[in-house]
Motif scaffolding. Structure first.
Motif, mmCIF file in Angstrom:
data_model
loop_
_atom_site.group_PDB
_atom_site.id
_atom_site.type_symbol
_atom_site.label_atom_id
_atom_site.label_comp_id
_atom_site.label_asym_id
_atom_site.label_seq_id
_atom_site.Cartn_x
_atom_site.Cartn_y
_atom_site.Cartn_z
ATOM 1 N N TYR A 181 0.931 -1.296 -0.036
ATOM 2 C CA TYR A 181 0.102 -0.130 -0.025
ATOM 3 C C TYR A 181 0.958 1.261 -0.016
ATOM 4 O O TYR A 181 0.579 2.170 -0.717
ATOM 5 C CB TYR A 181 -1.073 -0.012 1.089
ATOM 6 N N TYR A 182 1.906 1.354 0.944
ATOM 7 C CA TYR A 182 2.939 2.373 0.966
ATOM 8 C C TYR A 182 3.542 2.532 -0.358
ATOM 9 O O TYR A 182 3.765 3.767 -0.891
ATOM 10 C CB TYR A 182 3.662 2.163 2.077
ATOM 11 N N ASN A 183 3.979 1.518 -0.958
ATOM 12 C CA ASN A 183 4.618 1.707 -2.167
ATOM 13 C C ASN A 183 3.903 2.210 -3.467
ATOM 14 O O ASN A 183 4.270 3.028 -4.290
ATOM 15 C CB ASN A 183 5.204 0.233 -2.840
ATOM 16 N N GLU A 184 2.541 1.792 -3.438
ATOM 17 C CA GLU A 184 1.500 2.320 -4.347
ATOM 18 C C GLU A 184 1.376 3.823 -4.247
ATOM 19 O O GLU A 184 1.328 4.638 -5.212
ATOM 20 C CB GLU A 184 0.262 1.580 -4.199
ATOM 21 N N ILE A 185 1.430 4.472 -2.810
ATOM 22 C CA ILE A 185 1.296 5.781 -2.703
ATOM 23 C C ILE A 185 2.616 6.407 -3.060
ATOM 24 O O ILE A 185 2.522 7.397 -3.821
ATOM 25 C CB ILE A 185 1.217 6.244 -0.987
ATOM 26 N N PHE A 186 3.541 5.858 -2.920
ATOM 27 C CA PHE A 186 5.062 6.412 -3.535
ATOM 28 C C PHE A 186 4.996 6.514 -5.074
ATOM 29 O O PHE A 186 5.369 7.441 -5.397
ATOM 30 C CB PHE A 186 6.174 5.557 -2.939
ATOM 31 N N ASP A 187 4.494 5.505 -5.542
ATOM 32 C CA ASP A 187 4.481 5.458 -7.334
ATOM 33 C C ASP A 187 3.424 6.375 -7.854
ATOM 34 O O ASP A 187 4.119 7.234 -8.901
ATOM 35 C CB ASP A 187 4.077 4.007 -7.728
ATOM 36 N N LYS A 188 2.493 6.728 -6.934
ATOM 37 C CA LYS A 188 1.521 7.626 -7.586
ATOM 38 C C LYS A 188 1.996 9.116 -7.244
ATOM 39 O O LYS A 188 1.949 10.144 -8.160
ATOM 40 C CB LYS A 188 0.210 7.701 -6.616
ATOM 41 N N GLU A 189 2.704 9.353 -5.952
ATOM 42 C CA GLU A 189 3.329 10.612 -5.805
ATOM 43 C C GLU A 189 4.323 11.111 -6.721
ATOM 44 O O GLU A 189 4.819 11.964 -7.266
ATOM 45 C CB GLU A 189 3.998 10.844 -4.408
ATOM 46 N N VAL A 205 11.615 13.498 -7.803
ATOM 47 C CA VAL A 205 12.162 13.264 -6.587
ATOM 48 C C VAL A 205 11.276 13.613 -5.413
ATOM 49 O O VAL A 205 10.629 14.766 -5.298
ATOM 50 C CB VAL A 205 13.608 14.077 -6.516
ATOM 51 N N ILE A 206 10.988 12.555 -4.673
ATOM 52 C CA ILE A 206 10.217 12.831 -3.359
ATOM 53 C C ILE A 206 10.680 13.697 -2.385
ATOM 54 O O ILE A 206 11.910 13.391 -1.878
ATOM 55 C CB ILE A 206 9.610 11.433 -2.876
ATOM 56 N N MET A 214 2.833 10.826 3.054
ATOM 57 C CA MET A 214 2.869 9.456 2.729
ATOM 58 C C MET A 214 2.720 8.723 4.073
ATOM 59 O O MET A 214 2.283 7.729 4.284
ATOM 60 C CB MET A 214 4.145 8.876 2.049
ATOM 61 N N ASP A 215 3.510 9.154 5.081
ATOM 62 C CA ASP A 215 3.758 8.375 6.329
ATOM 63 C C ASP A 215 2.213 8.719 6.993
ATOM 64 O O ASP A 215 1.867 7.678 7.557
ATOM 65 C CB ASP A 215 4.875 8.801 7.288
#
Length: 279
Positions: A181-189, A205-206, A214-215
């Protein structure tokens, strides 16, 4: 004649030392000393209370971490990783002692579903962390970490809204679900940033602010799926601990109707959410 006398005298002294040492050694007292040594992170004391077979395991290639260090030095590295637990400094509450043989007993202590095996070597009781197959059944870091301890640490993680720390105490299946779930948010951002012309030079770059969001999203997701976590009281008290199998227990706490399911993975207790996670 003189040589024989000296040899016999030496053997007598050696046997006397073993006998005197053994007189003050009981399975219960040895386990209490072991607990004290772990609480104080006294590596040399912990090592001296382990059985010879445990020493062989730590001296084997199986436990080798760094060829530059001796295996005992590697063992000391494990000791330094010990957590400061709420029950540190308190003696164990022994509930039962089962004699397996003349030189082997299993001791169960309060709130810890795992039994502790003690073996007698040369008249002195030692702690064994090995199973019947000769492989470790637990680790130095986790041998006294009870479900109650984990809930206490979990409560602190919930209070500080630390989703990543909560993941440390979840079963591998549940942890994988939330990491995905966290990685999916990361990819979207990252995709949103790469599409934004103002951030084109950053190449997606995040930044710290995005990571913070995200956290927060991860923590909110955990709280939504596991609605009973925020209900943990200020003072955590176990009402009932029911052992289902050697590797599974249910823990009920006061002021909370929903039990926590604990499963043993890789020598440590983890919280299993099972169907509580909404896939």
């Amino acid at each position: 004649m003189k040589k024989i006398f000296c040899l016999n005298y030496f053997c007598l002294v050696f046997l006397s030392i073993i006998f005197l040492a053994g007189c003050g050694s009981t399975p219960e007292s040895t386990l209490q000393e072991f607990k004290k040594a772990i609480d104080s992170k006294n590596g040399n004391k912990i090592w001296s209370l382990l059985s010879s077979k445990d020493h062989k395991i730590y001296n084997s290639e199986y436990m080798a971490l760094d060829k530059k260090n001796s295996n005992k030095q590697n063992f000391m590295m494990f000791v330094e990783m010990l957590d400061d637990l709420p029950n540190a400094g308190k003696p164990l509450e022994i509930e039962s002692v089962t004699e397996k043989s003349k030189n082997k007993v299993v001791i169960f202590v309060k709130n810890n579903p795992s039994g502790f095996t003690l073996v007698k070597e040369y008249g002195v009781w030692k702690v064994s962390m090995l199973g019947e197959d000769g492989l470790p059944t637990t680790t130095i870091c986790d041998c006294f970490t009870t479900p109650e301890d984990i809930l206490w640490i979990l409560k602190k993680a919930v209070d500080s809204k630390d989703g990543h720390k909560i993941l440390r105490f979840l079963s591998s299946k549940d942890e994988t679900y939330y990491i995905k779930y966290y990685n999916e948010i990361f990819d979207k951002e990252k995709l949103n940033l790469s599409k934004n012309s103002d951030n084109a030079k950053n190449k997606g770059v995040i930044g710290k602010e995005v990571i913070k969001k995200m956290d927060e999203a991860l923590f909110a997701k955990i709280m939504k799926d596991i609605s009973y976590l925020p209900d943990l009281g200020k003072e955590l008290k176990i009402k009932n601990l029911t052992k289902k199998t050697e590797d599974k227990v249910l823990v009920f706490i006061e002021d909370n109707q929903e039990p926590f399911t604990f499963v043993k993975e890789h020598f440590a207790w983890k919280i299993s959410l099972n169907k509580k996670v909404k896939n």
